[in-house]
Design an enzyme around this catalytic site. Structure first.
Site, PDB file in Angstrom:
ATOM      1  N   GLY A   1       2.754   2.423  10.864  1.00 53.05           N
ATOM      2  CA  GLY A   1       3.722   3.507  10.690  1.00 53.05           C
ATOM      3  C   GLY A   1       4.428   3.911  11.974  1.00 53.05           C
TER       4      GLY A   1
ATOM      5  CB  SER B   1       5.458  -1.671  12.086  1.00 56.61           C
ATOM      6  OG  SER B   1       5.084  -0.322  12.318  1.00 56.61           O
TER       7      SER B   1
ATOM      8  CD  GLU C   1      -3.338  -2.287   7.409  1.00 58.78           C
ATOM      9  OE1 GLU C   1      -2.347  -2.603   6.747  1.00 58.78           O
ATOM     10  OE2 GLU C   1      -3.872  -1.171   7.331  1.00 58.78           O
TER      11      GLU C   1
ATOM     12  CG  HIS D   1      -5.803   1.928   5.301  1.00 63.31           C
ATOM     13  ND1 HIS D   1      -5.357   2.840   6.230  1.00 63.31           N
ATOM     14  CD2 HIS D   1      -4.786   1.043   5.121  1.00 63.31           C
ATOM     15  CE1 HIS D   1      -4.122   2.527   6.584  1.00 63.31           C
ATOM     16  NE2 HIS D   1      -3.751   1.441   5.929  1.00 63.31           N
TER      17      HIS D   1
ATOM     18  CE  LYS E   1      -0.191   3.186   4.806  1.00 67.78           C
ATOM     19  NZ  LYS E   1      -0.065   3.299   6.255  1.00 67.78           N
TER      20      LYS E   1
ATOM     21  CG  ASN F   1      -1.728   1.223   1.401  1.00 67.14           C
ATOM     22  OD1 ASN F   1      -1.772   2.059   0.509  1.00 67.14           O
ATOM     23  ND2 ASN F   1      -2.400   1.344   2.544  1.00 67.14           N
TER      24      ASN F   1
ATOM     25  CD  GLU G   1      -2.924   5.459   6.791  1.00 73.59           C
ATOM     26  OE1 GLU G   1      -2.923   5.512   5.544  1.00 73.59           O
ATOM     27  OE2 GLU G   1      -2.011   4.925   7.446  1.00 73.59           O
TER      28      GLU G   1
HETATM   29  P1  13P Z   1       3.166   0.432   7.730  1.00 72.17           P
HETATM   30  O1  13P Z   1       3.688  -0.838   7.139  1.00 72.17           O
HETATM   31  O2  13P Z   1       3.887   1.660   7.244  1.00 72.17           O
HETATM   32  O3  13P Z   1       3.058   0.356   9.225  1.00 72.17           O
HETATM   33  O4  13P Z   1       1.662   0.614   7.180  1.00 72.17           O
HETATM   34  C1  13P Z   1       0.779  -0.443   7.279  1.00 72.17           C
HETATM   35  C2  13P Z   1      -0.452  -0.113   6.516  1.00 72.17           C
HETATM   36  O5  13P Z   1      -1.209   0.756   6.897  1.00 72.17           O
HETATM   37  C3  13P Z   1      -0.696  -0.824   5.266  1.00 72.17           C
HETATM   38  O6  13P Z   1      -1.973  -0.590   4.788  1.00 72.17           O
END
Ligand code: 13P
Length: 255
Positions: free
Chosen positions: A174, A214, A168, A96, A12, A10, A98
């Protein structure tokens, strides 16, 4: 091997179209022929077409990070499943954390997207996961259950093989704080049990449940060795070909 491992990147809101092209070309040259693991890259909308052309003919599949449930219309700034399909997109990340946190997406709205994606033959990667406050309050499983039941409402057992779930934990995204293998496996097993109740045990056995938060080459082997962890949804470590390729290799080893 009843469930082929899946490693999805992803990206982003990262990479210009030129940067996306360079990254995906590196990925395709390294793992474009891999057959024992499914590989997906989900670039921003602005490079979906370019990345789609770069993965054409390889085993790397194209994903998107979001979509609108309606096929077309006055929805400024949105794109539809049909538009994504016309660029040969195969997967779409939905719900997601976010999008839930920053754009107010509800389970009901995410459910409309899941149903629209399935109708358009796009495979939804439905994301669920608790915040730190929810975990500390002991509400993790309750939150995940609500998100899963809400997101999958109205889906049929026959659609099960098209669906991918991503667990997640929001506190691990992150932050560099990865869930322990026990924490992750507990929730993954719970999700599979729920899928068994919602669809059927046979369907639940076919659905891939990815871990996200992560995930890195260093922690992936232990996570991917868990009975109910069928791959990863990767943010930061998917932005460089080297670490993403190492994650694919970790999934091959875990098969
Ligand atoms: P990270 O791997 O940067 O923690 O992000 C995970 C994520 O949100 C994947 O959709």
């Amino acid at each position: 091997m009843i469930r082929k491992k899946l490693i999805a990147g992803n990206w982003k809101m990262n990479k210009t179209s030129a940067e996306a092209k360079a990254l995906v070309e590196d990925i395709v040259s390294e793992v474009g022929n891999v057959k024992d693991v499914d590989i997906v890259v989900a670039p921003p909308f602005t490079s979906v077409e370019t990345v789609g052309q770069a993965v054409d003919g390889s085993n790397v599949k194209l994903g998107a990070q979001n979509m609108h449930p309606e096929p077309s219309g006055a929805y400024t700034g949105e794109v539809s499943a049909e538009m994504l399909r016309s660029l040969f997109t195969r997967y779409v990340i939905l719900g997601h954390s976010e999008r839930r946190a920053y754009f107010g997406e509800t389970d009901a709205f995410i459910n409309q997207k899941v149903l629209a994606a399935l109708k358009a033959e796009l495979k939804p990667i439905l994301c669920v996961g608790e915040t730190l406050e929810e975990r500390e309050a002991g509400d993790t499983l309750k939150v995940v259950q609500t998100q899963l039941e809400g997101g999958l409402a109205g889906t049929s057992e026959g659609q099960a093989t098209e669906i991918v779930i991503a667990y997640e934990p929001v506190w691990a995204i992150g932050t560099g704080k990865v869930a322990t293998v026990e924490q992750a496996q507990e929730v993954h097993a719970f999700i599979r049990e729920l899928l068994g109740n919602l669809l059927s045990p046979a369907a639940a056995g076919k659905i891939r449940i990815l871990y996200g938060g992560s995930m890195k080459p260093a922690n992936a082997p232990d996570l991917l060795a868990q009975a109910d962890i069928d791959g990863g949804l990767i943010g930061g470590a998917s932005l460089e070909a080297r670490s993403f390729v190492q994650l694919v290799e970790a999934a091959q080893t875990a098969n």
